[in-house]
Design a protein around this motif. Structure first.
Motif, PDB file in Angstrom:
ATOM      1  N   VAL A  82       0.854  -1.197   0.000  1.00  0.00           N
ATOM      2  CA  VAL A  82       0.000   0.000   0.000  1.00  0.00           C
ATOM      3  C   VAL A  82       0.888   1.245   0.000  1.00  0.00           C
ATOM      4  N   GLY A  83       0.704   2.094  -1.001  1.00  0.00           N
ATOM      5  CA  GLY A  83       1.428   3.351  -1.093  1.00  0.00           C
ATOM      6  C   GLY A  83       0.472   4.488  -1.379  1.00  0.00           C
ATOM      7  N   VAL A  84       1.016   5.665  -1.616  1.00  0.00           N
ATOM      8  CA  VAL A  84       0.203   6.840  -1.933  1.00  0.00           C
ATOM      9  C   VAL A  84       0.798   7.535  -3.149  1.00  0.00           C
ATOM     10  N   PHE A  85      -0.050   7.877  -4.116  1.00  0.00           N
ATOM     11  CA  PHE A  85       0.384   8.708  -5.232  1.00  0.00           C
ATOM     12  C   PHE A  85      -0.693   9.733  -5.543  1.00  0.00           C
ATOM     13  N   ASN A  86      -0.390  10.670  -6.420  1.00  0.00           N
ATOM     14  CA  ASN A  86      -1.370  11.660  -6.829  1.00  0.00           C
ATOM     15  C   ASN A  86      -2.274  11.077  -7.902  1.00  0.00           C
ATOM     16  N   PHE A  87      -3.573  11.204  -7.679  1.00  0.00           N
ATOM     17  CA  PHE A  87      -4.572  10.821  -8.664  1.00  0.00           C
ATOM     18  C   PHE A  87      -4.958  12.085  -9.421  1.00  0.00           C
ATOM     19  N   VAL A  88      -4.738  12.074 -10.724  1.00  0.00           N
ATOM     20  CA  VAL A  88      -5.016  13.237 -11.563  1.00  0.00           C
ATOM     21  C   VAL A  88      -6.088  12.857 -12.572  1.00  0.00           C
ATOM     22  N   GLN A  89      -7.242  13.505 -12.494  1.00  0.00           N
ATOM     23  CA  GLN A  89      -8.312  13.227 -13.455  1.00  0.00           C
ATOM     24  C   GLN A  89      -8.515  14.469 -14.322  1.00  0.00           C
ATOM     25  N   ILE A  90      -8.486  14.264 -15.637  1.00  0.00           N
ATOM     26  CA  ILE A  90      -8.523  15.393 -16.562  1.00  0.00           C
ATOM     27  C   ILE A  90      -9.722  15.272 -17.503  1.00  0.00           C
ATOM     28  N   PHE A  91     -10.179  16.461 -17.994  1.00  0.00           N
ATOM     29  CA  PHE A  91     -11.389  16.523 -18.809  1.00  0.00           C
ATOM     30  C   PHE A  91     -11.180  17.501 -19.969  1.00  0.00           C
ATOM     31  N   VAL A 215     -12.106   4.927 -21.998  1.00  0.00           N
ATOM     32  CA  VAL A 215     -11.592   5.084 -20.637  1.00  0.00           C
ATOM     33  C   VAL A 215     -10.091   4.784 -20.673  1.00  0.00           C
ATOM     34  N   SER A 216      -9.258   5.739 -20.235  1.00  0.00           N
ATOM     35  CA  SER A 216      -7.816   5.513 -20.226  1.00  0.00           C
ATOM     36  C   SER A 216      -7.241   5.925 -18.881  1.00  0.00           C
ATOM     37  N   TYR A 217      -6.295   5.138 -18.399  1.00  0.00           N
ATOM     38  CA  TYR A 217      -5.624   5.515 -17.156  1.00  0.00           C
ATOM     39  C   TYR A 217      -4.237   4.891 -17.103  1.00  0.00           C
ATOM     40  N   ILE A 218      -3.359   5.600 -16.403  1.00  0.00           N
ATOM     41  CA  ILE A 218      -1.971   5.183 -16.215  1.00  0.00           C
ATOM     42  C   ILE A 218      -1.734   5.076 -14.723  1.00  0.00           C
ATOM     43  N   VAL A 219      -1.349   3.897 -14.274  1.00  0.00           N
ATOM     44  CA  VAL A 219      -1.175   3.659 -12.846  1.00  0.00           C
ATOM     45  C   VAL A 219       0.260   3.176 -12.591  1.00  0.00           C
ATOM     46  N   PRO A 220       1.156   4.063 -12.123  1.00  0.00           N
ATOM     47  CA  PRO A 220       2.539   3.670 -11.882  1.00  0.00           C
ATOM     48  C   PRO A 220       2.712   2.937 -10.558  1.00  0.00           C
ATOM     49  N   HIS A 221       3.480   1.856 -10.588  1.00  0.00           N
ATOM     50  CA  HIS A 221       3.822   1.083  -9.394  1.00  0.00           C
ATOM     51  C   HIS A 221       5.327   0.834  -9.402  1.00  0.00           C
ATOM     52  N   GLY A 222       6.101   1.781  -8.922  1.00  0.00           N
ATOM     53  CA  GLY A 222       7.534   1.550  -8.847  1.00  0.00           C
ATOM     54  C   GLY A 222       8.153   1.283 -10.204  1.00  0.00           C
ATOM     55  N   SER A 223       8.583   0.056 -10.442  1.00  0.00           N
ATOM     56  CA  SER A 223       9.290  -0.293 -11.671  1.00  0.00           C
ATOM     57  C   SER A 223       8.364  -0.580 -12.848  1.00  0.00           C
ATOM     58  N   TYR A 224       7.057  -0.642 -12.625  1.00  0.00           N
ATOM     59  CA  TYR A 224       6.135  -0.957 -13.718  1.00  0.00           C
ATOM     60  C   TYR A 224       4.911  -0.049 -13.675  1.00  0.00           C
ATOM     61  N   CYS A 225       4.166  -0.049 -14.775  1.00  0.00           N
ATOM     62  CA  CYS A 225       2.897   0.683 -14.873  1.00  0.00           C
ATOM     63  C   CYS A 225       1.791  -0.267 -15.298  1.00  0.00           C
ATOM     64  N   CYS A 252      -2.830   5.578 -24.006  1.00  0.00           N
ATOM     65  CA  CYS A 252      -2.011   5.968 -22.857  1.00  0.00           C
ATOM     66  C   CYS A 252      -0.728   6.687 -23.291  1.00  0.00           C
ATOM     67  N   LYS A 253      -0.232   6.360 -24.470  1.00  0.00           N
ATOM     68  CA  LYS A 253       0.945   7.068 -24.972  1.00  0.00           C
ATOM     69  C   LYS A 253       0.609   8.507 -25.359  1.00  0.00           C
ATOM     70  N   ILE A 254      -0.654   8.732 -25.728  1.00  0.00           N
ATOM     71  CA  ILE A 254      -1.093  10.115 -25.964  1.00  0.00           C
ATOM     72  C   ILE A 254      -1.199  10.857 -24.632  1.00  0.00           C
ATOM     73  N   LEU A 255      -1.748  10.165 -23.602  1.00  0.00           N
ATOM     74  CA  LEU A 255      -1.853  10.780 -22.284  1.00  0.00           C
ATOM     75  C   LEU A 255      -0.486  11.163 -21.736  1.00  0.00           C
ATOM     76  N   ASP A 256       0.495  10.285 -21.909  1.00  0.00           N
ATOM     77  CA  ASP A 256       1.860  10.575 -21.457  1.00  0.00           C
ATOM     78  C   ASP A 256       2.849   9.988 -22.460  1.00  0.00           C
ATOM     79  N   PRO A 257       3.418  10.841 -23.336  1.00  0.00           N
ATOM     80  CA  PRO A 257       4.325  10.371 -24.380  1.00  0.00           C
ATOM     81  C   PRO A 257       5.563   9.644 -23.869  1.00  0.00           C
TER      82      PRO A 257
END
Length: 321
Positions: A82-91, A215-225, A252-257
């Motif tokens: 269990v960790g904490v990261f910033n959740f960013v939702q964009i419109f 629906v698109s989302y990127i969820v980083p977990h340390g060494s992987y997404c 997702c590559k458009i969301l974050d190149p």
């Protein structure tokens, strides 16, 4: 009802948290399930705090808020996933504050400088991120070490009569299985497909749910997404669809190149337990057996788990006399 024995159906996130909470209240608890970690839908979930595809909001909010605070406590324990990261939702259009805003800390709007091209509104808040293989294993160990018993069945339960004859208190956390076990026509699968990639240095979770990439989302977990995703109602397929994976990667590559250089590490498919609304209530199915239902959490099982478990403990105390 004078005894303090409880039988939990289901060993996913909902069943385990409910079982742990009942153990804390002094119940003798056994979990029965055909699938136990790591072979559960919960183990392949994206798993971050966010009330996705779940209703009704007036009940979801307090469950989600309780669980949010529980995760903030658990995030202080190293090695449990269990960790904490910033959740960013964009419109790509202006939006009101989400109904879940009161549940989180440090909620704020995304500034124009932080917005990707083509987006005009959004918000950001710190939320829990969960590495499911680690966290589910932690829950199993915590449950067993607290005195709980897990029984793996050789087949899925078809109806409640199969297991309730000797159980006076049954906690139904069977997810999609509740449709068959309790003949609940409101239960349906919400198919989710995901792609696992290497992490090129991403730290924030980015979600685009209503615009052209939805629906698109990127969820980083340390060494992987974990990249997603899909939300296909009434699709029971657990097969990997290659075209869908390609679409997820492209969006997702458009969301974050920065993901253009990421290596694909694998694919996942899971069936979220959809329902018109969460069912958390008790039902007297016979003179000797009470069932407390806890299912229908859609894409928010991890998000509501501890809050719903708290309500289970309250109801269990009441019906156990």
């Amino acid at each position: 009802m004078k005894n303090r024995k409880a039988l939990v159906i289901g060993c996913g996130i909902i069943g385990l948290t409910s079982g742990i909470r009942l153990l804390e209240d002094g119940f003798e608890v056994e979990i029965v399930a055909a699938g136990i970690p790591p072979d559960t839908t919960s183990n392949v979930a994206t798993a971050y705090w966010y009330p996705f595809r779940v209703s009704p909001p007036e009940k979801v909010l307090p469950w989600a808020a309780f669980t949010y605070e529980k995760y903030m406590e658990l995030s202080e324990i190293p090695g449990i996933g269990v960790g904490v990261f910033n959740f960013v939702q964009i419109f790509d259009h202006e939006v009101d504050d989400p109904f879940w805003k009161p549940a989180v800390r440090d909620f704020r709007r995304v500034t124009k400088n932080e917005m990707p091209p083509g987006y005009v509104d959004g918000y950001i808040a710190p939320v829990a991120c969960i590495e499911t293989p680690i966290y589910m294993n932690y829950l199993v160990n915590r449950f067993v070490e607290s005195g709980g018993k897990i029984t793996k069945l050789d087949r899925d339960i078809e109806n409640i009569e199969e297991i309730s004859t000797d159980s006076r208190l049954v906690i139904n956390c069977s997810g999609l299985g509740a449709g068959k076990i309790f003949n609940d026509k409101e239960v349906f699968p919400i198919r989710g497909q995901l792609v696992k990639t290497s992490n090129p240095g991403l730290k924030d979770c980015v979600n685009e749910e209503e615009g052209p990439l939805a629906v698109s989302y990127i969820v980083p977990h340390g060494s992987y997404c974990i990249l997603g995703g899909t939300a296909e109602d009434n699709n029971w397929s657990l097969e990997i669809d290659t075209k869908t994976s390609e679409e997820i990667l492209a969006k997702c590559k458009i969301l974050d190149p920065r993901l253009n250089g990421a290596k694909v590490l694998g694919h996942r498919v899971g069936l979220r337990p959809g329902r018109t609304k969460v069912r958390l209530e008790f039902e007297q199915i016979s003179e000797d057996c009470t069932v407390i239902h806890n299912y229908g959490h859609g894409g928010a099982g991890f998000t509501l788990s501890w809050g719903c478990a708290e309500d289970i403990s309250i109801i269990a105390e009441r019906v156990s006399g």
